[in-house]
Design a protein around this motif. Structure first.
Motif, PDB file in Angstrom:
ATOM      1  N   TRP A 139       0.737  -1.119  -0.110  1.00 61.21           N
ATOM      2  CA  TRP A 139      -0.212   0.007  -0.113  1.00 61.21           C
ATOM      3  C   TRP A 139       0.940   1.284   0.058  1.00 61.21           C
ATOM      4  CZ3 TRP A 139      -1.226  -3.690   3.907  1.00 61.21           C
ATOM      5  CH2 TRP A 139      -2.352  -4.489   3.834  1.00 61.21           C
ATOM      6  N   GLY A 140       2.217   1.149  -0.163  1.00 57.47           N
ATOM      7  CA  GLY A 140       2.913   2.375  -0.190  1.00 57.47           C
ATOM      8  C   GLY A 140       2.840   3.322  -1.494  1.00 57.47           C
ATOM      9  N   ARG A 141       3.065   4.415  -1.176  1.00 57.79           N
ATOM     10  CA  ARG A 141       2.905   5.474  -2.415  1.00 57.79           C
ATOM     11  C   ARG A 141       4.400   6.495  -2.489  1.00 57.79           C
ATOM     12  NH1 ARG A 141      -2.708   7.743  -0.210  1.00 57.79           N
ATOM     13  NH2 ARG A 141      -4.001   6.026  -0.622  1.00 57.79           N
ATOM     14  N   LEU A 142       4.864   6.585  -1.410  1.00 62.57           N
ATOM     15  CA  LEU A 142       6.173   7.289  -1.319  1.00 62.57           C
ATOM     16  C   LEU A 142       7.354   6.543  -1.260  1.00 62.57           C
ATOM     17  CD1 LEU A 142       5.009  10.414   0.953  1.00 62.57           C
ATOM     18  CD2 LEU A 142       4.860  10.190  -1.454  1.00 62.57           C
ATOM     19  N   PRO A 143       8.433   7.104  -1.819  1.00 63.82           N
ATOM     20  CA  PRO A 143       9.699   6.274  -1.670  1.00 63.82           C
ATOM     21  C   PRO A 143      10.020   5.958  -0.225  1.00 63.82           C
ATOM     22  CG  PRO A 143       9.914   8.055  -2.998  1.00 63.82           C
ATOM     23  CD  PRO A 143       8.609   8.119  -2.541  1.00 63.82           C
ATOM     24  N   LEU A 144      10.363   4.702   0.170  1.00 64.67           N
ATOM     25  CA  LEU A 144      11.093   4.328   1.481  1.00 64.67           C
ATOM     26  C   LEU A 144      11.906   5.349   1.955  1.00 64.67           C
ATOM     27  CD1 LEU A 144      11.410   0.574   1.372  1.00 64.67           C
ATOM     28  CD2 LEU A 144       9.868   1.660   2.622  1.00 64.67           C
ATOM     29  N   GLU A 145      12.841   5.864   1.294  1.00 59.50           N
ATOM     30  CA  GLU A 145      13.805   6.956   1.543  1.00 59.50           C
ATOM     31  C   GLU A 145      13.108   8.166   2.415  1.00 59.50           C
ATOM     32  OE1 GLU A 145      15.595   4.579  -1.550  1.00 59.50           O
ATOM     33  OE2 GLU A 145      13.857   5.730  -1.293  1.00 59.50           O
ATOM     34  N   ARG A 146      11.899   8.510   1.742  1.00 63.10           N
ATOM     35  CA  ARG A 146      11.043   9.643   2.445  1.00 63.10           C
ATOM     36  C   ARG A 146      10.665   9.155   3.830  1.00 63.10           C
ATOM     37  NH1 ARG A 146       9.004  12.397   5.227  1.00 63.10           N
ATOM     38  NH2 ARG A 146       7.314  13.997   4.993  1.00 63.10           N
ATOM     39  N   LEU A 147      10.269   7.876   4.016  1.00 63.81           N
ATOM     40  CA  LEU A 147       9.541   7.529   5.025  1.00 63.81           C
ATOM     41  C   LEU A 147      10.592   7.142   6.219  1.00 63.81           C
ATOM     42  CD1 LEU A 147       7.256   4.808   3.308  1.00 63.81           C
ATOM     43  CD2 LEU A 147       6.757   7.397   3.668  1.00 63.81           C
ATOM     44  N   PHE A 148      11.841   6.866   5.712  1.00 63.67           N
ATOM     45  CA  PHE A 148      12.768   6.581   6.774  1.00 63.67           C
ATOM     46  C   PHE A 148      13.591   7.905   7.290  1.00 63.67           C
ATOM     47  CE2 PHE A 148      14.356   1.950   6.606  1.00 63.67           C
ATOM     48  CZ  PHE A 148      12.665   1.523   6.116  1.00 63.67           C
ATOM     49  N   GLN A 149      13.667   8.801   6.453  1.00 59.94           N
ATOM     50  CA  GLN A 149      14.356  10.004   6.720  1.00 59.94           C
ATOM     51  C   GLN A 149      13.878  10.790   8.024  1.00 59.94           C
ATOM     52  OE1 GLN A 149      17.221  10.869   5.041  1.00 59.94           O
ATOM     53  NE2 GLN A 149      17.516  12.590   6.511  1.00 59.94           N
ATOM     54  N   PRO A 150      12.716  10.875   8.347  1.00 57.33           N
ATOM     55  CA  PRO A 150      12.629  11.514   9.800  1.00 57.33           C
ATOM     56  C   PRO A 150      13.388  10.786  11.050  1.00 57.33           C
ATOM     57  CG  PRO A 150      10.362  11.624   8.623  1.00 57.33           C
ATOM     58  CD  PRO A 150      11.586  10.691   7.732  1.00 57.33           C
ATOM     59  N   ALA A 151      13.176   9.393  10.855  1.00 55.20           N
ATOM     60  CA  ALA A 151      13.811   8.733  11.960  1.00 55.20           C
ATOM     61  C   ALA A 151      15.464   8.679  11.978  1.00 55.20           C
ATOM     62  CB  ALA A 151      13.321   7.251  12.046  1.00 55.20           C
ATOM     63  N   ILE A 152      15.931   8.794  10.692  1.00 55.48           N
ATOM     64  CA  ILE A 152      17.528   9.035  10.369  1.00 55.48           C
ATOM     65  C   ILE A 152      18.049  10.308  11.233  1.00 55.48           C
ATOM     66  CG2 ILE A 152      19.161   9.081   8.753  1.00 55.48           C
ATOM     67  CD1 ILE A 152      17.836   6.896   7.099  1.00 55.48           C
ATOM     68  N   ALA A 153      17.235  11.282  10.547  1.00 55.62           N
ATOM     69  CA  ALA A 153      17.683  12.892  11.113  1.00 55.62           C
ATOM     70  C   ALA A 153      17.455  13.077  12.569  1.00 55.62           C
ATOM     71  CB  ALA A 153      16.770  13.720  10.518  1.00 55.62           C
ATOM     72  N   LEU A 154      16.168  12.304  13.187  1.00 57.09           N
ATOM     73  CA  LEU A 154      16.151  12.409  14.863  1.00 57.09           C
ATOM     74  C   LEU A 154      17.095  11.580  15.310  1.00 57.09           C
ATOM     75  CD1 LEU A 154      14.280  13.310  16.862  1.00 57.09           C
ATOM     76  CD2 LEU A 154      12.999  10.890  16.563  1.00 57.09           C
ATOM     77  N   ALA A 155      17.532  10.452  15.046  1.00 60.08           N
ATOM     78  CA  ALA A 155      18.675   9.651  15.500  1.00 60.08           C
ATOM     79  C   ALA A 155      19.988  10.386  15.731  1.00 60.08           C
ATOM     80  CB  ALA A 155      18.780   8.259  14.767  1.00 60.08           C
ATOM     81  N   GLU A 156      20.281  11.080  14.436  1.00 60.87           N
ATOM     82  CA  GLU A 156      21.670  11.705  14.286  1.00 60.87           C
ATOM     83  C   GLU A 156      21.592  13.095  15.470  1.00 60.87           C
ATOM     84  OE1 GLU A 156      21.934  12.177  10.168  1.00 60.87           O
ATOM     85  OE2 GLU A 156      23.344  10.214   9.983  1.00 60.87           O
ATOM     86  N   ALA A 157      20.325  13.553  15.306  1.00 61.64           N
ATOM     87  CA  ALA A 157      20.315  15.180  15.826  1.00 61.64           C
ATOM     88  C   ALA A 157      20.200  14.924  17.279  1.00 61.64           C
ATOM     89  CB  ALA A 157      18.985  15.750  15.526  1.00 61.64           C
ATOM     90  N   GLY A 158      19.684  13.781  17.901  1.00 58.80           N
ATOM     91  CA  GLY A 158      19.569  13.328  19.279  1.00 58.80           C
ATOM     92  C   GLY A 158      18.105  13.365  19.610  1.00 58.80           C
ATOM     93  N   VAL A 159      17.903  12.324  20.188  1.00 62.66           N
ATOM     94  CA  VAL A 159      16.413  12.060  20.819  1.00 62.66           C
ATOM     95  C   VAL A 159      15.983  12.441  22.204  1.00 62.66           C
ATOM     96  CG1 VAL A 159      14.636   9.988  21.019  1.00 62.66           C
ATOM     97  CG2 VAL A 159      16.631   9.749  19.502  1.00 62.66           C
ATOM     98  N   PRO A 160      14.947  13.442  22.052  1.00 58.80           N
ATOM     99  CA  PRO A 160      14.676  13.982  23.207  1.00 58.80           C
ATOM    100  C   PRO A 160      13.954  13.029  24.223  1.00 58.80           C
ATOM    101  CG  PRO A 160      13.210  14.661  21.424  1.00 58.80           C
ATOM    102  CD  PRO A 160      14.217  13.957  20.818  1.00 58.80           C
ATOM    103  N   VAL A 161      14.370  13.141  25.405  1.00 61.29           N
ATOM    104  CA  VAL A 161      13.870  12.139  26.363  1.00 61.29           C
ATOM    105  C   VAL A 161      12.642  12.783  26.918  1.00 61.29           C
ATOM    106  CG1 VAL A 161      14.170  10.967  28.833  1.00 61.29           C
ATOM    107  CG2 VAL A 161      16.070  11.361  26.962  1.00 61.29           C
ATOM    108  N   SER A 162      11.429  12.130  26.786  1.00 60.76           N
ATOM    109  CA  SER A 162      10.316  12.590  27.202  1.00 60.76           C
ATOM    110  C   SER A 162      10.179  12.523  28.661  1.00 60.76           C
ATOM    111  CB  SER A 162       9.182  11.948  26.458  1.00 60.76           C
ATOM    112  OG  SER A 162       8.765  10.595  26.951  1.00 60.76           O
TER     113      SER A 162
END
Length: 601
Positions: A175-198
């Motif tokens: 059921w995917g419409r967008l490339p996987l690269e687009r779907l993975f990118q937010p988590a990759i960016a967050l992991a590199e920037a630092g995950v804020p501890v809730s």
């Protein structure tokens, strides 16, 4: 049968998301209610009960999940033209960073997917499997007695073959419409920037009992507690290993996990724990498959309530509860927490749990009489045992449901599975996802590899392989999937279109949480936020359990007069609900007991 059963058979992150990633302490901010201008409700600062807030209302799309940053990332995917499946992939990858105590690449999940164009409901089983080397002795001590639960969890012994990575690729392929690269990118960016501890994550890390499994793994401690101390809320925890894992999946596909270096490292990490070594092997990973199962659908007041079938007990138990209440209607003129109403809900739950414990396990290993358990004649018979104004004693399973085989197997309740999350999504084309995802206990097995935690789902099996000389239905067997209580749900309205999307974490209490929320919305026309905020009352074929510190405690005396025992307990449900009104309006609600929000457009 029901119409539902007949039909069943990269881009960057939005600037606002990046800004919020880099300002972790903002997670503690709250507002009195939802923002009706941007379709986003504010997160809660604390993990306890919160003041009432209204539902989020949108017209085109909605995401409801357990963390604001995951919801924002999922909404951005939908706004870019992504499908509900695309958004679910992004939200799951983000939750693996933001809520690692609950779900991630090292865990499993169940998914209900309604594809609007085809008018078809599909259910996917991405539950973990037991290794080939795991047999009935897995949780026995040398003298043949069952291990203590907390002794069994930490380390590799409790790790099943993860299903989430395979599910991600299965969702995208279908059921995917967008490339996987687009779907993975937010988590990759967050992991590199630092995950804020809730605040919630910080509290669990600081609690030695909640984080016990994690504290026994040096790599997990180095990541989650740098310097040996639990981090304060807002602390940024970079996770470059997670980013590298996602890049490897993008480069080499699902084989990177199940037949490549990620899987090899997983096997080695599970086996390395000398105190509790794992039995998982690379061949077990290579053999893993996501399985499409038939949905379980039951009519209820002109609606069809559809859920996940075995190895989850959630769809069957909720289906039975709703089917029994269809025969003992709740009174909409009274409060949903009126004793007469909540007593009927508790009695129906007793009967459903009696059948759950007796009949439900992995259908690839045990013949489960799914159709018989929700057969109208069988439900008629079970319903006749309910007496308004009088509590049932702890009921036993009934006689054989239609089509059931006589089994020389022993029942065993099983009450674990607490590290879980749920997400509900509707996209602009009308596709719907209800997905419950889990690593079982808080922080799973505590084994940390490649930036993610491994599950302890094998502890959802019975530790006792036999009772009174009879094999236990949910005993450990090679390749078997442990019974679950996860209950992703889609309710179809009288027009045969999705009307409610629901689910929750909470172990075997999930069943009660979801059933209560469904009756609140269907019988009492409550909006999803109000339904998520209701005090909980449920029964798992024992004492009626009442949420501590809530107005529901006023029911204790009344239940006593009915002859029912009660117990109070903390109940940190995490209901994430969407209601689709007949005019097309989407209403979202997220449980104030956790940190989730609803957002859309």
């Amino acid at each position: 049968m029901l119409a539902r059963l007949r039909r069943s058979a990269a881009a960057g992150i939005a600037a606002a998301l990046l800004a919020s990633v880099l300002t972790g302490p903002a997670l503690a901010q709250t507002t009195a209610g939802p923002s009706m201008t941007d379709g986003r409700a504010a997160p809660e600062a604390a993990t306890g009960r919160a003041a009432s807030r209204g539902p989020v209302a949108t017209r085109q799309m909605m995401v409801v999940a357990a963390h604001p940053l995951a919801v924002d990332a999922g909404r951005a995917v939908l706004e870019d033209g992504g499908s509900a499946a695309d958004a679910a992939i992004t939200v799951q990858l983000m939750l693996g960073l933001l809520e690692p105590q609950s779900s991630g690449l090292g865990g499993g999940a169940f998914v209900l997917y309604h594809a609007a164009a085809a008018g078809r409901l599909t259910t996917l089983d991405a539950r973990e499997t037991a290794p080939t080397a795991a047999g009935p002795d897995l949780f026995l001590t040398p003298d043949g007695s069952p291990m203590g639960f907390r002794d069994a969890v930490p380390g590799g012994r409790s790790v099943g073959v993860p299903g989430v990575p395979a599910l991600i690729f299965a969702l995208h392929e279908r059921w995917g419409r967008l490339p996987l690269e687009r779907l993975f990118q937010p988590a990759i960016a967050l992991a590199e920037a630092g995950v804020p501890v809730s605040p919630r994550l910080a509290g669990l890390l600081a609690d030695p009992r909640a984080s016990a499994s994690l504290r026994k793994d040096p790599r997990a401690m180095a990541h989650f507690m740098p310097g040996g101390q639990p981090p304060a809320p807002g602390t940024l925890l970079p996770n470059p290993d997670y980013a590298d894992t996602l890049r490897a999946l993008l480069k080499d596909g699902v084989a990177a996990f199940y037949a490549g270096p990620i899987g090899a490292d997983l096997v080695a990490a599970a086996a390395a724990r000398a105190d509790n070594p794992g039995r998982i092997a690379e061949a077990d990973l290579a053999a893993y498959r996501v399985v499409e199962r038939p949905p379980v659908c039951v009519p209820y007041h002109a609606h069809d309530v559809c859920g996940m079938g075995p190895p989850s007990s959630g769809g069957l138990a909720i289906g039975q509860i709703m089917g029994l209440l269809d025969r003992h209607p709740l009174d909409p003129k009274q409060s949903p927490l009126a004793l007469t109403n909540i007593h009927l809900l508790a009695e129906a739950s007793k009967l459903a749990f009696a059948d759950r414990d007796r009949w439900v396990a992995d259908p690839d290993h045990v013949p489960v009489p799914v159709a018989g358990l929700v057969n109208p004649v069988y439900l008629d018979t079970r319903a006749r045992t309910i007496e308004p104004g009088k509590a049932l004693p702890v009921p036993a399973p009934a006689g054989l449901p239609p089509g059931a085989q006589t089994l020389a197997l022993a029942a065993d309740p099983g009450r674990h599975e607490n590290g879980t999350s749920h997400l509900s999504i509707v996209d602009a084309a009308g596709d719907v996802v209800s997905m419950t995802t889990s690593v079982e206990g808080a922080f799973g097995s505590g084994v940390f590899v490649r930036g993610f935690l491994l599950n302890n789902q094998l502890t959802d099996f019975s530790f006792r392989p036999e009772i009174d000389g009879r094999p236990v239905i949910n005993r450990v067997e090679p390749g078997k999937r442990p019974r679950s209580s996860m209950a992703p749900t889609i309710v179809y309205g009288p027009d045969d279109l999705p009307a409610i999307v629901a689910g929750s974490p909470g172990g075997s209490r999930i069943i009660g949480y979801v059933a209560q929320a469904l009756t609140a919305m269907i019988d009492f026309d409550m909006d999803p936020q109000a339904a998520a905020e209701l005090p909980h009352v449920l029964n798992r074929n024992g004492p009626t359990e009442i949420e501590a510190g809530t107005g529901a405690e006023a029911l204790i005396t009344g239940f006593g007069l009915l002859g029912d025992q009660t117990a109070t307990a903390e109940m940190t449900s995490g209901l994430n609900l969407i209601r689709i009104r007949p005019d097309g309006t989407l209403q979202g609600g997220s449980d104030p007991r956790r940190e989730g929000i609803a957002a859309g457009r």
